[in-house]
Design a protein around this motif. Structure first.
Motif, PDB file in Angstrom:
ATOM      1  N   GLY A   1     -33.237  -5.756  35.695  1.00  0.00           N
ATOM      2  CA  GLY A   1     -33.801  -5.963  34.836  1.00  0.00           C
ATOM      3  C   GLY A   1     -35.540  -6.741  35.145  1.00  0.00           C
ATOM      4  O   GLY A   1     -36.390  -5.835  34.880  1.00  0.00           O
ATOM      5  N   GLY A   2     -35.586  -7.871  35.313  1.00  0.00           N
ATOM      6  CA  GLY A   2     -36.670  -7.794  36.526  1.00  0.00           C
ATOM      7  C   GLY A   2     -37.699  -7.069  36.989  1.00  0.00           C
ATOM      8  O   GLY A   2     -38.900  -7.212  37.145  1.00  0.00           O
ATOM      9  N   ALA A   3     -36.629  -6.118  38.166  1.00  0.00           N
ATOM     10  CA  ALA A   3     -37.241  -5.684  39.219  1.00  0.00           C
ATOM     11  C   ALA A   3     -37.555  -4.256  38.448  1.00  0.00           C
ATOM     12  O   ALA A   3     -39.305  -3.711  38.377  1.00  0.00           O
ATOM     13  CB  ALA A   3     -35.886  -4.928  39.991  1.00  0.00           C
ATOM     14  N   VAL A   4     -36.781  -3.314  37.988  1.00  0.00           N
ATOM     15  CA  VAL A   4     -37.663  -1.869  36.857  1.00  0.00           C
ATOM     16  C   VAL A   4     -38.558  -1.714  35.947  1.00  0.00           C
ATOM     17  O   VAL A   4     -39.642  -1.336  36.298  1.00  0.00           O
ATOM     18  CB  VAL A   4     -36.355  -0.903  36.285  1.00  0.00           C
ATOM     19  N   LYS A   5     -38.462  -3.234  35.580  1.00  0.00           N
ATOM     20  CA  LYS A   5     -39.123  -3.156  34.140  1.00  0.00           C
ATOM     21  C   LYS A   5     -41.151  -3.308  34.976  1.00  0.00           C
ATOM     22  O   LYS A   5     -41.877  -2.858  34.024  1.00  0.00           O
ATOM     23  CB  LYS A   5     -39.769  -4.746  32.682  1.00  0.00           C
ATOM     24  N   ASN A   6     -41.470  -3.717  35.879  1.00  0.00           N
ATOM     25  CA  ASN A   6     -42.166  -3.641  37.307  1.00  0.00           C
ATOM     26  C   ASN A   6     -42.745  -2.382  37.193  1.00  0.00           C
ATOM     27  O   ASN A   6     -44.268  -2.269  36.846  1.00  0.00           O
ATOM     28  CB  ASN A   6     -42.645  -4.590  38.122  1.00  0.00           C
ATOM     29  N   VAL A   7     -42.094  -1.993  37.669  1.00  0.00           N
ATOM     30  CA  VAL A   7     -42.655  -0.347  37.579  1.00  0.00           C
ATOM     31  C   VAL A   7     -42.888   0.470  36.174  1.00  0.00           C
ATOM     32  O   VAL A   7     -43.978   1.000  36.317  1.00  0.00           O
ATOM     33  CB  VAL A   7     -41.145   0.733  38.183  1.00  0.00           C
ATOM     34  N   LEU A   8     -42.045   0.128  35.497  1.00  0.00           N
ATOM     35  CA  LEU A   8     -42.633   0.751  33.770  1.00  0.00           C
ATOM     36  C   LEU A   8     -43.276   0.578  33.358  1.00  0.00           C
ATOM     37  O   LEU A   8     -43.743   1.249  32.703  1.00  0.00           O
ATOM     38  CB  LEU A   8     -41.034   0.595  33.154  1.00  0.00           C
ATOM     39  N   ALA A   9     -43.992   0.016  33.476  1.00  0.00           N
ATOM     40  CA  ALA A   9     -44.961  -0.977  32.924  1.00  0.00           C
ATOM     41  C   ALA A   9     -46.415  -0.607  33.840  1.00  0.00           C
ATOM     42  O   ALA A   9     -47.877  -0.529  33.622  1.00  0.00           O
ATOM     43  CB  ALA A   9     -45.874  -2.640  33.307  1.00  0.00           C
ATOM     44  N   ILE A  10     -46.519   0.396  35.288  1.00  0.00           N
ATOM     45  CA  ILE A  10     -47.043   0.723  35.805  1.00  0.00           C
ATOM     46  C   ILE A  10     -47.546   2.067  35.617  1.00  0.00           C
ATOM     47  O   ILE A  10     -48.181   2.937  34.938  1.00  0.00           O
ATOM     48  CB  ILE A  10     -47.311   0.592  36.884  1.00  0.00           C
ATOM     49  N   ALA A  11     -46.336   2.763  34.247  1.00  0.00           N
ATOM     50  CA  ALA A  11     -45.913   3.501  34.200  1.00  0.00           C
ATOM     51  C   ALA A  11     -47.034   3.346  32.408  1.00  0.00           C
ATOM     52  O   ALA A  11     -47.645   4.104  31.888  1.00  0.00           O
ATOM     53  CB  ALA A  11     -44.265   3.927  32.912  1.00  0.00           C
TER      54      ALA A  11
ATOM     55  N   LEU B   1     -57.007  -7.026  43.392  1.00  0.00           N
ATOM     56  CA  LEU B   1     -55.814  -7.183  42.615  1.00  0.00           C
ATOM     57  C   LEU B   1     -55.950  -8.825  42.922  1.00  0.00           C
ATOM     58  O   LEU B   1     -56.048 -10.222  41.960  1.00  0.00           O
ATOM     59  CB  LEU B   1     -54.507  -6.712  42.417  1.00  0.00           C
ATOM     60  N   GLY B   2     -55.534  -8.993  44.144  1.00  0.00           N
ATOM     61  CA  GLY B   2     -55.652 -10.766  44.842  1.00  0.00           C
ATOM     62  C   GLY B   2     -54.251 -11.181  45.055  1.00  0.00           C
ATOM     63  O   GLY B   2     -54.164 -12.405  45.105  1.00  0.00           O
ATOM     64  N   HIS B   3     -53.272 -10.774  43.648  1.00  0.00           N
ATOM     65  CA  HIS B   3     -51.616 -11.419  43.606  1.00  0.00           C
ATOM     66  C   HIS B   3     -51.018 -10.015  44.299  1.00  0.00           C
ATOM     67  O   HIS B   3     -51.245  -8.890  43.976  1.00  0.00           O
ATOM     68  CB  HIS B   3     -51.957 -11.488  42.081  1.00  0.00           C
ATOM     69  N   VAL B   4     -49.666 -10.524  43.864  1.00  0.00           N
ATOM     70  CA  VAL B   4     -48.969  -9.345  44.103  1.00  0.00           C
ATOM     71  C   VAL B   4     -48.640  -8.104  43.177  1.00  0.00           C
ATOM     72  O   VAL B   4     -48.556  -9.591  41.474  1.00  0.00           O
ATOM     73  CB  VAL B   4     -47.707 -10.074  44.824  1.00  0.00           C
ATOM     74  N   ALA B   5     -48.550  -6.822  43.282  1.00  0.00           N
ATOM     75  CA  ALA B   5     -47.823  -6.333  42.180  1.00  0.00           C
ATOM     76  C   ALA B   5     -46.642  -6.083  42.730  1.00  0.00           C
ATOM     77  O   ALA B   5     -46.260  -4.897  42.978  1.00  0.00           O
ATOM     78  CB  ALA B   5     -48.558  -5.464  41.730  1.00  0.00           C
ATOM     79  N   GLU B   6     -45.369  -6.617  42.246  1.00  0.00           N
ATOM     80  CA  GLU B   6     -44.024  -6.217  42.157  1.00  0.00           C
ATOM     81  C   GLU B   6     -43.573  -4.499  42.117  1.00  0.00           C
ATOM     82  O   GLU B   6     -42.763  -3.978  42.627  1.00  0.00           O
ATOM     83  CB  GLU B   6     -42.543  -6.649  42.015  1.00  0.00           C
ATOM     84  N   GLY B   7     -44.638  -4.474  41.417  1.00  0.00           N
ATOM     85  CA  GLY B   7     -43.703  -3.048  41.071  1.00  0.00           C
ATOM     86  C   GLY B   7     -44.154  -1.606  41.987  1.00  0.00           C
ATOM     87  O   GLY B   7     -43.479  -0.882  42.150  1.00  0.00           O
ATOM     88  N   VAL B   8     -45.642  -1.788  42.583  1.00  0.00           N
ATOM     89  CA  VAL B   8     -45.257  -0.939  43.900  1.00  0.00           C
ATOM     90  C   VAL B   8     -44.614  -1.242  44.976  1.00  0.00           C
ATOM     91  O   VAL B   8     -44.556  -0.239  45.096  1.00  0.00           O
ATOM     92  CB  VAL B   8     -47.040  -1.655  44.257  1.00  0.00           C
TER      93      VAL B   8
END
Length: 332
Positions: free
Chosen positions: A188-198, A277-284
């Motif tokens: 859940g913690g991983a996939v939600k980041n990809v979906l947030a990009i969408a 951005l200057g921070h990690v975007a884990e979804g990418v």
């Protein structure tokens, strides 16, 4: 309780500040200049500017000293590095000859090269360790740093680790729930980041609230399918670390992954966005791993696939949306 937080990004800093209001807490960073700045200003001007840290919080540049602070049976080690740094940190523990008795990590995502979840990385690098788990849930570091209410879940096969994490964090405006579905929580913690990009792409294109609701709902279905296939429990994805974290990350203005999507919709390149951005975007970082795992198991994840096409195949956001809309009708 003695607590060491390893990693002084925004989230590690915010949680260290919370812990230090009740426990003997040290915050470690590998960057000596950052530790010096934190010690001087009691503020993380690089990652959490404007949030004053409690005077009881101590800062540590020596890795072995930080580990030693949290090594005892009645202490806790909180790993606040990104997924990309988790394996190296575990190896550094072994090399230092100090592996804390109880370890909880905060990172969300899949390791890009291996497609491993964080718990798989820890199991591979610290095979004899047993009291460990993940702390996850819908949370923005800035709000936690400001003392606003938040609810998180600690997932572990170790009841002792769960109890120790609750004892450390469950006070003030923070509520901690416990569970043992570590795979479900981490997926859940991983996939939600990809979906947030969408959803960021959708919002950036001005597609409206109906489209956002559809993406969140169908995205939750994608997350659940993959999570169950990997060994998680379906009900986990209706909780804090599934639906809760997805809603926050997909709709909140503080979401880095949503910001990436909105900026892509505006026509900026991924390199430009990440540099600013200057921070990690884990979804990418983990989008390819999520899609590869789904495809290897025959799981349909069209939203995730659309995100990967925009991120890595030069497909325009509008074309990716059109491809989703033109899919054949199917039963829900």
């Amino acid at each position: 309780m003695k607590v060491a937080v390893l990693g002084a990004g925004a989230w590690g800093t915010a949680l260290a500040g919370h812990l230090a209001t009740r426990h003997d807490t040290k915050l470690w960073a590998r960057d000596a200049a950052l530790i010096e700045s934190l010690s001087r200003a009691h503020e993380n001007t690089r990652y959490l500017a404007g949030v004053t840290l409690p005077p009881t919080l101590a800062f540590e540049a020596d890795f072995a000293a930080a580990l030693a602070h949290a090594a005892a049976d009645d202490a806790l080690c909180v790993v606040a590095t990104p997924v990309a740094g988790l394996r190296a940190l575990c190896r550094s523990m072994r090399q230092a000859g100090i592996v804390p008795a109880h370890i909880v990590w905060l990172c969300k995502g899949f390791e890009a090269d291996t497609q491993c979840l964080p718990n798989e990385v820890v199991a591979a690098e610290l095979p004899e360790h047993r009291s460990h788990g993940t702390l996850s849930g819908p949370s923005f570091a800035r709000e936690v740093g400001q003392g606003l209410p938040v609810a998180l879940t600690v997932a572990s096969a170790s009841a002792e680790l769960g109890a120790r994490t609750v004892a450390a964090f469950h006070h003030g405006a923070m509520r901690i729930y416990t569970g043992d579905d570590i795979i479900g929580v981490e997926v859940g913690g991983a996939v939600k980041n990809v979906l947030a990009i969408a959803t960021g792409i959708s919002d950036g294109l001005g597609l409206g609230l109906n489209a956002r609701a559809a993406l969140i709902t169908r995205g939750l279905a994608e997350m659940s399918r993959l999570g169950v296939a990997l060994g998680g429990r379906a009900e986990t994805f209706n909780g804090l670390t599934g639906l809760g974290d997805l809603i926050l990350t997909a709709t909140g203005d503080l979401s880095r992954n949503r910001t990436v999507g909105m900026q892509l919709a505006s026509g900026r390149t991924l390199d430009e966005i990440l540099a600013a951005l200057g921070h990690v975007a884990e979804g990418v970082r983990c989008a390819r791993a999520v899609l590869a795992l789904a495809q290897s198991r025959g799981i349909d994840m069209p939203i995730t696939q659309a995100v990967c096409r925009v991120l890595f195949e030069n497909v325009t956001p509008r074309d990716a949306v059109q491809a989703l809309l033109s899919r054949d009708a199917k039963a829900e």
